[in-house]
Design a protein around this motif. Structure first.
Motif, PDB file in Angstrom:
ATOM      1  N   ILE A   1     -40.791   6.687 -17.177  1.00 37.12           N
ATOM      2  CA  ILE A   1     -42.062   7.153 -17.651  1.00 37.12           C
ATOM      3  C   ILE A   1     -42.001   8.564 -18.246  1.00 37.12           C
ATOM      4  CG2 ILE A   1     -44.280   7.541 -17.255  1.00 37.12           C
ATOM      5  CD1 ILE A   1     -43.589   4.480 -16.365  1.00 37.12           C
TER       6      ILE A   1
ATOM      7  N   ALA B   1     -43.435   8.882  -8.312  1.00 37.47           N
ATOM      8  CA  ALA B   1     -44.966   9.308  -8.192  1.00 37.47           C
ATOM      9  C   ALA B   1     -45.218  10.390  -9.101  1.00 37.47           C
ATOM     10  CB  ALA B   1     -45.323   9.883  -6.758  1.00 37.47           C
ATOM     11  N   GLU B   2     -44.124  10.907 -10.055  1.00 38.78           N
ATOM     12  CA  GLU B   2     -44.198  11.870 -10.872  1.00 38.78           C
ATOM     13  C   GLU B   2     -43.239  11.783 -11.895  1.00 38.78           C
ATOM     14  OE1 GLU B   2     -43.860  15.715  -8.946  1.00 38.78           O
ATOM     15  OE2 GLU B   2     -41.677  15.430  -8.246  1.00 38.78           O
ATOM     16  N   PRO B   3     -43.378  12.079 -13.262  1.00 35.51           N
ATOM     17  CA  PRO B   3     -42.362  12.085 -14.286  1.00 35.51           C
ATOM     18  C   PRO B   3     -41.016  12.938 -13.837  1.00 35.51           C
ATOM     19  CG  PRO B   3     -44.380  12.583 -15.248  1.00 35.51           C
ATOM     20  CD  PRO B   3     -44.482  12.872 -13.763  1.00 35.51           C
TER      21      PRO B   3
ATOM     22  N   ARG C   1     -47.889  11.047 -18.921  1.00 32.88           N
ATOM     23  CA  ARG C   1     -49.079  10.341 -19.204  1.00 32.88           C
ATOM     24  C   ARG C   1     -49.620  10.818 -20.402  1.00 32.88           C
ATOM     25  NH1 ARG C   1     -51.408   8.097 -15.228  1.00 32.88           N
ATOM     26  NH2 ARG C   1     -53.618   8.538 -16.174  1.00 32.88           N
TER      27      ARG C   1
ATOM     28  N   TYR D   1     -42.922  11.049   1.743  1.00 30.31           N
ATOM     29  CA  TYR D   1     -44.376  10.944   0.932  1.00 30.31           C
ATOM     30  C   TYR D   1     -45.213  11.170   1.685  1.00 30.31           C
ATOM     31  CZ  TYR D   1     -41.775   8.605  -2.989  1.00 30.31           C
ATOM     32  OH  TYR D   1     -40.754   8.381  -3.875  1.00 30.31           O
TER      33      TYR D   1
ATOM     34  N   ASP E   1     -34.924   5.850  -9.252  1.00 31.00           N
ATOM     35  CA  ASP E   1     -36.614   5.902  -9.827  1.00 31.00           C
ATOM     36  C   ASP E   1     -37.378   4.856  -9.360  1.00 31.00           C
ATOM     37  OD1 ASP E   1     -38.734   7.056 -11.254  1.00 31.00           O
ATOM     38  OD2 ASP E   1     -38.040   6.727 -13.118  1.00 31.00           O
ATOM     39  N   ILE E   2     -38.765   5.030  -8.627  1.00 37.02           N
ATOM     40  CA  ILE E   2     -39.494   3.995  -8.381  1.00 37.02           C
ATOM     41  C   ILE E   2     -40.920   4.548  -8.943  1.00 37.02           C
ATOM     42  CG2 ILE E   2     -40.024   5.355  -5.986  1.00 37.02           C
ATOM     43  CD1 ILE E   2     -40.313   2.542  -4.870  1.00 37.02           C
ATOM     44  N   TYR E   3     -41.522   3.499  -9.225  1.00 32.77           N
ATOM     45  CA  TYR E   3     -42.931   3.627  -9.855  1.00 32.77           C
ATOM     46  C   TYR E   3     -43.853   2.853  -9.189  1.00 32.77           C
ATOM     47  CZ  TYR E   3     -46.443   2.955 -13.670  1.00 32.77           C
ATOM     48  OH  TYR E   3     -47.550   2.996 -14.484  1.00 32.77           O
ATOM     49  N   GLY E   4     -45.181   3.076  -9.563  1.00 32.13           N
ATOM     50  CA  GLY E   4     -46.403   2.713  -8.964  1.00 32.13           C
ATOM     51  C   GLY E   4     -47.622   3.277  -9.229  1.00 32.13           C
ATOM     52  N   LEU E   5     -48.534   2.881  -8.935  1.00 29.93           N
ATOM     53  CA  LEU E   5     -50.096   3.466  -8.884  1.00 29.93           C
ATOM     54  C   LEU E   5     -51.064   2.787  -8.317  1.00 29.93           C
ATOM     55  CD1 LEU E   5     -51.487   2.465 -12.517  1.00 29.93           C
ATOM     56  CD2 LEU E   5     -49.459   1.651 -11.592  1.00 29.93           C
ATOM     57  N   SER E   6     -51.873   3.616  -7.639  1.00 31.09           N
ATOM     58  CA  SER E   6     -52.791   3.002  -6.649  1.00 31.09           C
ATOM     59  C   SER E   6     -53.677   1.891  -7.247  1.00 31.09           C
ATOM     60  CB  SER E   6     -53.645   4.035  -5.968  1.00 31.09           C
ATOM     61  OG  SER E   6     -54.110   4.931  -7.100  1.00 31.09           O
TER      62      SER E   6
ATOM     63  N   ASP F   1     -49.582   5.545 -18.992  1.00 32.74           N
ATOM     64  CA  ASP F   1     -48.272   5.993 -18.730  1.00 32.74           C
ATOM     65  C   ASP F   1     -47.332   5.604 -20.035  1.00 32.74           C
ATOM     66  OD1 ASP F   1     -48.521   7.227 -16.170  1.00 32.74           O
ATOM     67  OD2 ASP F   1     -48.363   5.296 -15.376  1.00 32.74           O
TER      68      ASP F   1
ATOM     69  N   PHE G   1     -53.194   8.939  -0.063  1.00 32.63           N
ATOM     70  CA  PHE G   1     -52.152   8.608  -1.141  1.00 32.63           C
ATOM     71  C   PHE G   1     -51.405   7.452  -0.534  1.00 32.63           C
ATOM     72  CE2 PHE G   1     -47.587  10.005  -2.306  1.00 32.63           C
ATOM     73  CZ  PHE G   1     -47.885   9.646  -3.440  1.00 32.63           C
ATOM     74  N   THR G   2     -51.129   6.522  -1.539  1.00 29.09           N
ATOM     75  CA  THR G   2     -50.534   5.241  -1.254  1.00 29.09           C
ATOM     76  C   THR G   2     -48.724   5.617  -0.883  1.00 29.09           C
ATOM     77  OG1 THR G   2     -50.190   5.169  -3.694  1.00 29.09           O
ATOM     78  CG2 THR G   2     -52.034   3.825  -2.775  1.00 29.09           C
TER      79      THR G   2
ATOM     80  N   LYS H   1     -46.634  15.632  -5.396  1.00 27.90           N
ATOM     81  CA  LYS H   1     -46.651  15.845  -6.823  1.00 27.90           C
ATOM     82  C   LYS H   1     -46.565  16.984  -7.375  1.00 27.90           C
ATOM     83  CE  LYS H   1     -49.219  11.441  -7.341  1.00 27.90           C
ATOM     84  NZ  LYS H   1     -49.101  10.452  -8.570  1.00 27.90           N
TER      85      LYS H   1
HETATM   86  O1  DLL Z   1     -47.965   8.061  -7.303  1.00 27.30           O
HETATM   87  C1  DLL Z   1     -47.849   5.888  -6.284  1.00 27.30           C
HETATM   88  C2  DLL Z   1     -46.239   6.185  -5.803  1.00 27.30           C
HETATM   89  C3  DLL Z   1     -45.753   6.903  -4.590  1.00 27.30           C
HETATM   90  C4  DLL Z   1     -45.066   5.795  -6.725  1.00 27.30           C
HETATM   91  C5  DLL Z   1     -44.690   7.104  -4.333  1.00 27.30           C
HETATM   92  C6  DLL Z   1     -43.894   5.996  -6.450  1.00 27.30           C
HETATM   93  C7  DLL Z   1     -43.364   6.744  -5.467  1.00 27.30           C
HETATM   94  P1  DLL Z   1     -50.803   7.595  -7.937  1.00 27.30           P
HETATM   95  O2  DLL Z   1     -51.068   8.572  -6.967  1.00 27.30           O
HETATM   96  O3  DLL Z   1     -52.037   6.446  -8.018  1.00 27.30           O
HETATM   97  O4  DLL Z   1     -49.680   6.561  -7.244  1.00 27.30           O
HETATM   98  O5  DLL Z   1     -50.292   8.037  -9.191  1.00 27.30           O
HETATM   99  C8  DLL Z   1     -49.703   7.077 -10.171  1.00 27.30           C
HETATM  100  O6  DLL Z   1     -48.078   8.526 -10.856  1.00 27.30           O
HETATM  101  O7  DLL Z   1     -49.585   6.263 -13.190  1.00 27.30           O
HETATM  102  C9  DLL Z   1     -47.876   7.755 -13.270  1.00 27.30           C
HETATM  103  O8  DLL Z   1     -48.450   8.788 -14.032  1.00 27.30           O
HETATM  104  C10 DLL Z   1     -47.015   8.681 -12.080  1.00 27.30           C
HETATM  105  N1  DLL Z   1     -45.885   8.009 -11.475  1.00 27.30           N
HETATM  106  C11 DLL Z   1     -45.604   7.254 -10.441  1.00 27.30           C
HETATM  107  N2  DLL Z   1     -44.387   6.931 -10.266  1.00 27.30           N
HETATM  108  C12 DLL Z   1     -43.846   7.475 -11.307  1.00 27.30           C
HETATM  109  C13 DLL Z   1     -42.586   7.711 -11.990  1.00 27.30           C
HETATM  110  C14 DLL Z   1     -48.441   7.058  -6.835  1.00 27.30           C
HETATM  111  N3  DLL Z   1     -41.365   7.198 -11.245  1.00 27.30           N
HETATM  112  C15 DLL Z   1     -49.505   7.769 -11.403  1.00 27.30           C
HETATM  113  N4  DLL Z   1     -42.206   8.288 -13.106  1.00 27.30           N
HETATM  114  C16 DLL Z   1     -48.786   6.715 -12.526  1.00 27.30           C
HETATM  115  C17 DLL Z   1     -43.213   8.976 -13.634  1.00 27.30           C
HETATM  116  C18 DLL Z   1     -44.592   8.362 -12.212  1.00 27.30           C
HETATM  117  N5  DLL Z   1     -44.359   9.044 -13.338  1.00 27.30           N
END
Ligand code: DLL
Length: 441
Positions: free
Chosen positions: A333, A222-224, A336, A144, A243-248, A312, A149-150, A430
């Motif tokens: 997810i 970080a992406e769908p 968006r 990553y 699958d891992i999810y999060g947002l800054s 999301d 970027f987080t 991404k």
């Molecule tokens: O993408 C944080 C992250 C980093 C998550 C590494 C997972 C791994 P942002 O750049 O703020 O943060 O983007 C957040 O990315 O609202 C979703 O739309 C999308 N997103 C993040 N994870 C997923 C996922 C990071 N597992 C935005 N599946 C979020 C689908 C995801 N979309």
């Protein structure tokens, strides 16, 4: 027991008390923490204070779900309007770290963390990695991106907290990544799913078989990405793809993560409150139906977020998981709401098209959607790429075959252009799935 002792004793990051807490106790904990969060937001952030006061919400009086629904929403635009630090609940000297979104349109959104926020994040990322199957002693190759970027630093701190050996690679230099994965015996790969696939492809071109590496698990987000993409990655890298999810705005990676059952991402409810709402009416949707994920932070100090509209789209389930964790599961997810295309009246997310494309014969899993305006309607052309052993004479029939499948499975009529190997841009972070050629309003 604090986190450090726990890891030292068990060598593991499964926090049974928190992760298998009965749902009633979890709800009680959430409301107690919600009141503290509301107090923090009210006392320290003028935007929240104004909105809470206008809605007549008194932090100490919030006790039920009905009270929760009176709390005003927060939007990404709020962060932009108060750029850079207007939504911080701590003075700048107590902010230990800043991250920011890339801000391709307009200003970046800036987020901040106290030292304690960073410790909580590391803890939740370690918990996520453990759920994914990583353990102390693993070699975690972190692709990553490091920086604002987080993804990079988020995964890094979690991996260290877990007790793993981290290779802080960041994105890019793909050939070097592959050499290091092989030479250093990486067992866990952290990357976006699209970049993992790009790595697999470069390795194959170099005659290196990543299936023979020691990689066991991939922690991708970080992406769908579709389940077709998951199968493709698992096949090409011989890993379990988690699958891992999060947002800054809420924290970064580690807000939710799948366990090894791969049956939805456990949203860590002792730190976040998840709601699923109809994006139009804002009414709660029934369990199992699709809606917009709305998140409230419960333990964040520097940037408490109240009912943040993530955009999301997903589904939730509170049904018990085979792993024993009780926390809600977010079922992949889809995309968006801002990325939804309306093609001749049909709502389509790029990931639905991906589900049809990935794994089809004679094409690679790399694709792009080109969206144009024809008259008053939007039109999409799908660009796919032939595999290197496919004869150009076969391109028209590949194109017809894909268009037929898209029509029957997604319900839209599209043009499909088959390109030569390597012509679709590869991602290092991404992926850019859509080239939007519609006139800007
Ligand atoms: O993408 C944080 C992250 C980093 C998550 C590494 C997972 C791994 P942002 O750049 O703020 O943060 O983007 C957040 O990315 O609202 C979703 O739309 C999308 N997103 C993040 N994870 C997923 C996922 C990071 N597992 C935005 N599946 C979020 C689908 C995801 N979309």
């Amino acid at each position: 027991m604090n986190a450090t002792t726990k890891a030292a004793i068990t060598g593991s990051y499964f926090d049974a008390a928190a992760e298998t807490m009965p749902r009633e106790a979890l709800a009680a904990l959430q409301f107690e923490r919600l009141r503290k969060t509301l107090r923090n937001a009210h006392d320290n952030v003028s935007l929240h204070r104004r909105r809470l006061d206008q809605s007549g919400v008194v932090p100490e009086e919030v006790r039920t779900l009905a009270d929760l629904r009176r709390i005003p929403f927060t939007y990404k635009t709020d962060l932009r309007d108060t750029y850079p630090f207007g939504m911080f609940a701590r003075s700048r000297k107590d902010v230990a770290r800043i991250h920011a979104s890339s801000g391709t349109t307009g200003k970046a959104t800036v987020v901040g963390y106290t030292k304690e926020d960073i410790a909580t994040w590391a803890e939740l990322m370690a918990r996520s990695l453990h759920a994914a199957g990583a353990r102390a002693g693993d070699v975690i190759h972190n692709a990553y991106g490091y920086g604002l970027f987080t993804g990079g630093l988020g995964a890094h701190y979690g991996a260290e907290r877990l007790g793993a050996t981290v290779v802080p690679m960041s994105g890019g230099s793909t050939e070097r990544q592959i050499a290091l994965i092989m030479d250093l015996g990486a067992t866990i790969l952290c990357a976006t799913p699209s970049y993992a696939l790009a790595m697999a492809e470069v390795a194959e071109q170099q005659g290196i078989d990543l299936r023979k590496s020691q990689l066991r698990v991939g922690v991708f987000g970080a992406e769908p990405w579709s389940s077709a993409m998951r199968s493709e990655i698992e096949e090409r890298l011989a890993v379990k793809a988690i699958d891992i999810y999060g947002l800054s705005e809420i924290m970064g990676p580690g807000v939710a993560c799948e366990c090894t059952a791969q049956a939805g991402l456990h949203g860590w409810e002792d730190h976040f409150l998840f709601e699923l709402l109809d994006p139009e009416t804002q009414a709660p949707v029934s369990e199992g139906d699709a809606g917009e994920l709305v998140i409230t932070t419960l333990t964040k100090q520097a940037l408490p977020m109240l009912r943040y509209r993530t955009r999301d789209i997903t589904r939730l389930t509170t049904a018990p998981c085979e792993c024993g964790r009780t926390h809600v599961r977010i079922l992949r997810i889809t995309g968006r709401s801002d990325d939804m295309l309306i093609i001749r009246g049909v709502n389509v997310y790029p990931s639905q098209i991906e589900s049809v494309l990935v794994g089809r014969p004679m094409i690679s899993p790399h694709y792009q959607l080109v969206v144009e305006r024809r008259g008053t309607l939007d039109d999409v052309t799908i660009e796919v790429e032939a595999l290197s052993d496919v004869d150009q004479e076969a391109f028209p029939s590949i194109s017809r075959d894909i268009a037929r499948h898209i029509k029957s499975m997604v319900g839209i009529t599209t043009d499909v252009v088959v390109k030569l190997p390597g012509e679709i841009p590869r991602s290092q972070g991404k992926a850019v799935r859509v080239r939007d050629l519609r006139p800007k309003e």
